[in-house]
Design a protein around this motif. Structure first.
Motif, short mmCIF file in Angstrom:
data_model
loop_
_atom_site.label_atom_id
_atom_site.label_comp_id
_atom_site.label_asym_id
_atom_site.label_seq_id
_atom_site.Cartn_x
_atom_site.Cartn_y
_atom_site.Cartn_z
N ASN A 114 0.92 -1.35 -0.05
CA ASN A 114 0.01 0.09 -0.04
C ASN A 114 0.82 1.48 0.22
OD1 ASN A 114 -2.76 -0.85 0.24
ND2 ASN A 114 -1.76 -2.22 1.78
N GLY A 115 2.19 1.25 0.10
CA GLY A 115 2.97 2.17 0.14
C GLY A 115 3.00 2.87 1.46
N TRP A 116 2.73 2.10 2.38
CA TRP A 116 2.63 2.83 3.72
C TRP A 116 3.99 2.80 4.46
CZ3 TRP A 116 -2.14 -0.38 5.79
CH2 TRP A 116 -3.25 0.01 4.96
N GLY A 117 5.16 3.18 3.90
CA GLY A 117 6.40 3.23 4.41
C GLY A 117 6.59 4.75 4.44
N PRO A 118 8.00 4.82 4.34
CA PRO A 118 9.09 3.98 4.39
C PRO A 118 9.33 3.22 5.51
CG PRO A 118 10.08 6.05 4.27
CD PRO A 118 8.58 6.38 4.21
N ARG A 119 8.73 3.54 6.63
CA ARG A 119 9.17 3.03 7.84
C ARG A 119 8.15 2.44 8.67
NH1 ARG A 119 11.40 7.55 7.87
NH2 ARG A 119 9.93 8.57 9.13
N LEU A 120 8.29 1.36 9.22
CA LEU A 120 7.29 0.62 10.30
C LEU A 120 8.06 0.94 11.82
CD1 LEU A 120 6.22 -2.75 8.88
CD2 LEU A 120 5.35 -0.65 8.66
N GLU A 121 7.04 1.11 12.52
CA GLU A 121 7.72 1.52 13.94
C GLU A 121 6.79 0.40 15.04
OE1 GLU A 121 7.54 5.51 15.19
OE2 GLU A 121 6.63 4.77 16.94
N ALA A 122 7.62 -0.04 16.03
CA ALA A 122 7.00 -0.77 17.04
C ALA A 122 7.49 -0.39 18.28
CB ALA A 122 7.21 -2.27 16.82
N THR A 123 6.63 -0.08 19.29
CA THR A 123 7.18 0.30 20.52
C THR A 123 6.83 -0.94 21.49
OG1 THR A 123 6.43 2.33 20.22
CG2 THR A 123 6.68 1.85 22.50
N VAL A 124 8.14 -1.32 22.09
CA VAL A 124 8.01 -2.66 22.70
C VAL A 124 8.59 -2.19 24.41
CG1 VAL A 124 8.86 -4.97 22.79
CG2 VAL A 124 8.35 -3.77 20.64
N HIS A 125 8.18 -2.93 25.05
CA HIS A 125 8.49 -2.93 26.68
C HIS A 125 10.04 -3.55 26.67
CE1 HIS A 125 8.91 -3.13 30.94
NE2 HIS A 125 8.01 -2.23 31.07
N ARG A 126 10.71 -3.13 27.15
CA ARG A 126 12.33 -3.68 27.40
C ARG A 126 12.13 -4.95 27.89
NH1 ARG A 126 16.86 -0.50 27.73
NH2 ARG A 126 15.95 1.63 27.69
N ASP A 127 11.27 -5.41 28.88
CA ASP A 127 11.15 -6.63 29.34
C ASP A 127 10.28 -7.64 28.59
OD1 ASP A 127 12.72 -5.57 31.49
OD2 ASP A 127 10.82 -5.12 32.76
N ASN A 128 9.88 -7.20 27.54
CA ASN A 128 8.92 -8.04 26.52
C ASN A 128 9.79 -8.71 25.57
OD1 ASN A 128 6.62 -9.29 25.41
ND2 ASN A 128 5.59 -7.46 24.91
N LEU A 129 10.39 -9.78 26.11
CA LEU A 129 11.48 -10.38 25.40
C LEU A 129 10.92 -11.13 24.30
CD1 LEU A 129 13.77 -11.80 28.36
CD2 LEU A 129 13.90 -9.60 26.99
N ALA A 130 9.85 -11.77 24.30
CA ALA A 130 9.15 -12.56 23.21
C ALA A 130 9.14 -11.57 22.08
CB ALA A 130 8.08 -13.34 23.78
N SER A 131 8.20 -10.35 22.55
CA SER A 131 7.70 -9.34 21.59
C SER A 131 9.22 -8.61 20.76
CB SER A 131 7.10 -8.13 21.99
OG SER A 131 6.66 -7.40 21.14
N ARG A 132 10.30 -8.52 21.54
CA ARG A 132 11.45 -7.93 21.19
C ARG A 132 11.89 -8.86 20.05
NH1 ARG A 132 15.18 -5.58 25.65
NH2 ARG A 132 16.57 -5.48 23.93
N ARG A 133 12.09 -10.38 20.46
CA ARG A 133 12.48 -11.37 19.42
C ARG A 133 11.58 -11.22 18.12
NH1 ARG A 133 16.23 -13.97 17.44
NH2 ARG A 133 15.66 -16.25 16.89
N VAL A 134 10.28 -11.25 18.24
CA VAL A 134 9.67 -11.15 17.01
C VAL A 134 10.07 -9.97 15.88
CG1 VAL A 134 7.15 -10.71 16.18
CG2 VAL A 134 7.69 -12.22 17.98
#
Ligand SMILES: CC(C)(COP(=O)(O)OP(=O)(O)OC[C@H]1O[C@@H](n2cnc3c(N)ncnc32)[C@H](O)[C@@H]1OP(=O)(O)O)[C@@H](O)C(=O)NCCC(=O)NCCS
Length: 166
Positions: A114-134
């Motif tokens: 869809n041309g929704w870039g050029p960047r994607l952003e995700a805000t992840v809690h430091r301790d959320n290791l599973a999400s950081r890994r993803v």
């Protein structure tokens, strides 16, 4: 592990969404970490069905289902100029199957198409290791310009490949 199918959110997904938003395991690293009130669930869901009005943000929510049409996850895209913010929740009974990774890959594909870039952003809690890994597996990196030693949240960014021709 089955491939998920991902479709736009519908009004009848409300019960699934509310169950996630009121599950301590899901919201532990989301916002202030407390379960959402009924009123807040209703407001956020209505905004999503409305694509963000009246907040004037452009929201696109998707539900991920198994081949048996059982909903297992939510992918939320919020479009900003030059950047699309992503969020993803997987139902706790379905954790550890690679579903969140599939959802983030889907977000990348949708944003490119869809041309929704050029960047994607995700805000992840430091301790959320599973999400950081993803997000790290998909190639997101912590934006060091926004990193603060005292902040619990990390901002991950991915610059999308040029989709060509746009
Ligand atoms: C974070 C979340 C989305 C992960 O969903 P999932 O479908 O289980 O994730 P995946 O199976 O795709 O991948 C999880 C990865 O983290 C790893 N992991 C899981 N728990 C971990 C832990 N405690 N510490 C380190 N790594 C962990 C897994 O091994 C896997 O990595 P791998 O593929 O290299 O083995 C899910 O736990 C969730 O919905 N949490 C609540 C909502 C949330 O926090 N969303 C993210 C907000 S930024």
């Amino acid at each position: 592990v089955p491939n998920l199918s991902v479709r736009p959110v519908r009004a009848d997904d409300f019960t699934f969404f509310r169950a996630l938003a009121q599950d301590e395991r899901v919201v532990h690293y989301v916002g202030d970490g407390t379960e959402w009130t009924d009123a807040y669930v209703e407001q956020r869901f209505a905004d999503a069905l409305d694509h963000g009005a009246p907040s004037h943000r452009d929201l696109r929510w998707y539900i991920a289902e198994t081949p048996a049409a059982v909903p297992v996850g939510l992918l939320a895209l919020t479009r900003h100029p030059g950047e699309t913010e992503i969020g993803y929740w997987i139902a706790p009974d379905s954790w550890g199957n690679g579903y969140a990774s599939q959802l983030v890959e889907h977000a990348v594909a949708v944003a490119i198409d869809n041309g929704w870039g050029p960047r994607l952003e995700a805000t992840v809690h430091r301790d959320n290791l599973a999400s950081r890994r993803v997000v790290e597996r998909v190639g997101f990196v912590v934006d060091s310009s926004t990193e603060s030693a005292t902040s619990a949240e990390l901002t991950y960014r991915l610059t999308l490949p040029d989709s060509g021709g746009q």
